[in-house]
Design a protein around this motif. Structure first.
Motif, short mmCIF file in Angstrom:
data_model
loop_
_atom_site.label_atom_id
_atom_site.label_comp_id
_atom_site.label_asym_id
_atom_site.label_seq_id
_atom_site.Cartn_x
_atom_site.Cartn_y
_atom_site.Cartn_z
N PHE A 141 -59.35 39.91 -28.56
CA PHE A 141 -60.54 39.05 -28.54
C PHE A 141 -61.44 39.40 -27.35
N PHE A 142 -60.86 39.51 -26.17
CA PHE A 142 -61.66 39.78 -24.97
C PHE A 142 -62.25 41.20 -25.01
N GLU A 143 -61.48 42.16 -25.51
CA GLU A 143 -62.00 43.53 -25.63
C GLU A 143 -63.17 43.59 -26.61
N SER A 144 -63.05 42.83 -27.69
CA SER A 144 -64.13 42.75 -28.68
C SER A 144 -65.38 42.11 -28.08
N ASP A 156 -79.15 35.12 -24.38
CA ASP A 156 -79.36 34.54 -23.04
C ASP A 156 -78.07 34.12 -22.35
N VAL A 157 -77.16 33.54 -23.10
CA VAL A 157 -75.84 33.21 -22.56
C VAL A 157 -74.77 33.60 -23.57
N LEU A 158 -73.58 33.87 -23.04
CA LEU A 158 -72.44 34.15 -23.91
C LEU A 158 -71.78 32.82 -24.27
N GLY A 159 -71.61 32.59 -25.57
CA GLY A 159 -71.04 31.33 -26.03
C GLY A 159 -69.54 31.22 -25.76
N HIS A 160 -69.12 30.03 -25.36
CA HIS A 160 -67.71 29.63 -25.23
C HIS A 160 -66.74 30.80 -25.07
N LEU A 161 -66.82 31.46 -23.94
CA LEU A 161 -66.13 32.75 -23.70
C LEU A 161 -64.70 32.84 -24.21
N ASP A 162 -63.87 31.84 -23.93
CA ASP A 162 -62.46 31.92 -24.34
C ASP A 162 -62.10 30.87 -25.40
N TYR A 163 -63.05 30.63 -26.31
CA TYR A 163 -62.87 29.51 -27.24
C TYR A 163 -61.67 29.67 -28.18
N PRO A 209 -56.24 18.35 -30.16
CA PRO A 209 -55.99 17.62 -28.91
C PRO A 209 -56.88 18.16 -27.80
N SER A 210 -57.20 17.32 -26.83
CA SER A 210 -58.00 17.78 -25.69
C SER A 210 -57.22 18.82 -24.90
N LEU A 211 -57.88 19.91 -24.53
CA LEU A 211 -57.22 20.95 -23.74
C LEU A 211 -57.37 20.71 -22.24
N GLY A 212 -58.19 19.73 -21.88
CA GLY A 212 -58.34 19.39 -20.47
C GLY A 212 -59.09 20.43 -19.66
N ASP A 213 -59.81 21.33 -20.33
CA ASP A 213 -60.56 22.37 -19.63
C ASP A 213 -61.80 22.71 -20.43
N LEU A 214 -62.64 23.51 -19.84
CA LEU A 214 -63.86 23.97 -20.49
C LEU A 214 -63.59 25.29 -21.19
N ASN A 215 -64.57 25.75 -21.99
CA ASN A 215 -64.62 27.14 -22.44
C ASN A 215 -65.93 27.72 -21.91
#
Length: 276
Positions: A141-144, A156-163, A209-215
């Motif tokens: 995913f990250f390499e892609s 302009d921005v990269l969406g939800h990088l590690d979604y 469930p809430s992951l307790g973090d952002l993406n």
């Protein structure tokens, strides 16, 4: 007294294939929350994989209809709330020119570039993770993502990088930035060198469930700042009106803790910085 919430620059309405919320409901919710501005960012994922739940064209917005309705409400709510015309563009290597032509065709204020498909596979589905380790799936995913932002500039921005951690079998339980720091740092450095920002996406804070973090995760956000990244927008990724700006209090505190003092609003593809 709590601070004023920032503008919500990632949200969907009935023009997106996975949403049936009327546009005016989203706008009224933003007014209730006293947001200074919103940007609607409907899905445009061309050359999307076709399956039973996702027929051909499901994630391709009818941009003319979308633009007409948005401009109607932009005028109706003029002087009450600023409404911007955005798009969430699905990035894939084989459609670089198609995406570029599309972006040039419309007067967008703001473009989110999102990595929804990885070599014709969608991380939303469990099949993406089958037959290999979680680390291997995440690395692909990250390499892609890196490949896409190296090939395409018109966002302009990269969406939800590690979604993808929202949908991985173990969610984000075993996921740590440090385990992928080399490739993620390459992504962040590429964004910075191209003058691009990050979508600080709160959906993982309020989804079940809430992951307790952002993406992206707070650790990635801190690293982006450390490397010199300045441009962030806040996005609820709302597909329901009640989710507009949800989690923004937490996200603002996290962004401040990472060293950010401002966030960005985009109008006519130009960033304007607003104090947090």
């Amino acid at each position: 007294m709590s601070h004023r919430l920032p503008a919500d620059f990632h949200m969907h309405t009935h023009h997106s294939g996975d949403c049936d919320t009327p546009m005016e409901m989203v706008i009224k919710q933003a007014l209730e929350k006293k947001l200074p501005a919103i940007c609607i960012t409907e899905h445009m994922d061309m050359d999307y994989i076709i399956c039973e739940t996702d027929p051909a064209g499901k994630f391709e917005v009818n941009t003319d209809e979308y633009q007409d309705e948005l401009f109607l409400y932009k005028e109706k709510y003029k002087g009450i709330i600023d409404i911007y015309f955005g798009i969430e563009l699905g990035l894939q290597p084989q459609i670089v020119k198609i995406n570029a032509d599309y972006i040039n065709k419309y007067p967008f204020d703001f473009v989110i570039g999102s990595n929804h498909l990885v070599h014709k596979k969608d991380p939303y589905y469990s099949s993406f993770y089958e037959g290999r380790t979680e680390h291997e799936a995440f690395m692909e995913f990250f390499e892609s993502t890196l490949e896409n932002i190296q090939l395409f500039d018109d966002f302009d921005v990269l969406g939800h990088l590690d979604y993808l951690v929202r949908y991985a079998p173990n969610l984000n339980r075993d996921y740590r930035y440090k385990d992928y720091s080399d490739i993620i740092d390459e992504i962040l450095k590429t964004l910075i060198s191209k003058g691009k920002g990050l979508d600080v996406n709160t959906k993982a804070l309020y989804s079940e469930p809430s992951l307790g973090d952002l993406n992206p995760s707070k650790d990635i956000l801190a690293r982006f700042r450390e490397l010199g990244g300045e441009i962030i927008t806040f996005g609820s990724d709302a597909h329901k009106a009640e989710n507009v700006a949800l989690g923004f209090d937490t996200a603002v505190e996290m962004a401040k803790a990472c060293g950010f003092k401002h966030y960005a609003l985009f109008s006519n593809r130009k960033a304007k910085f607003v104090k947090l």
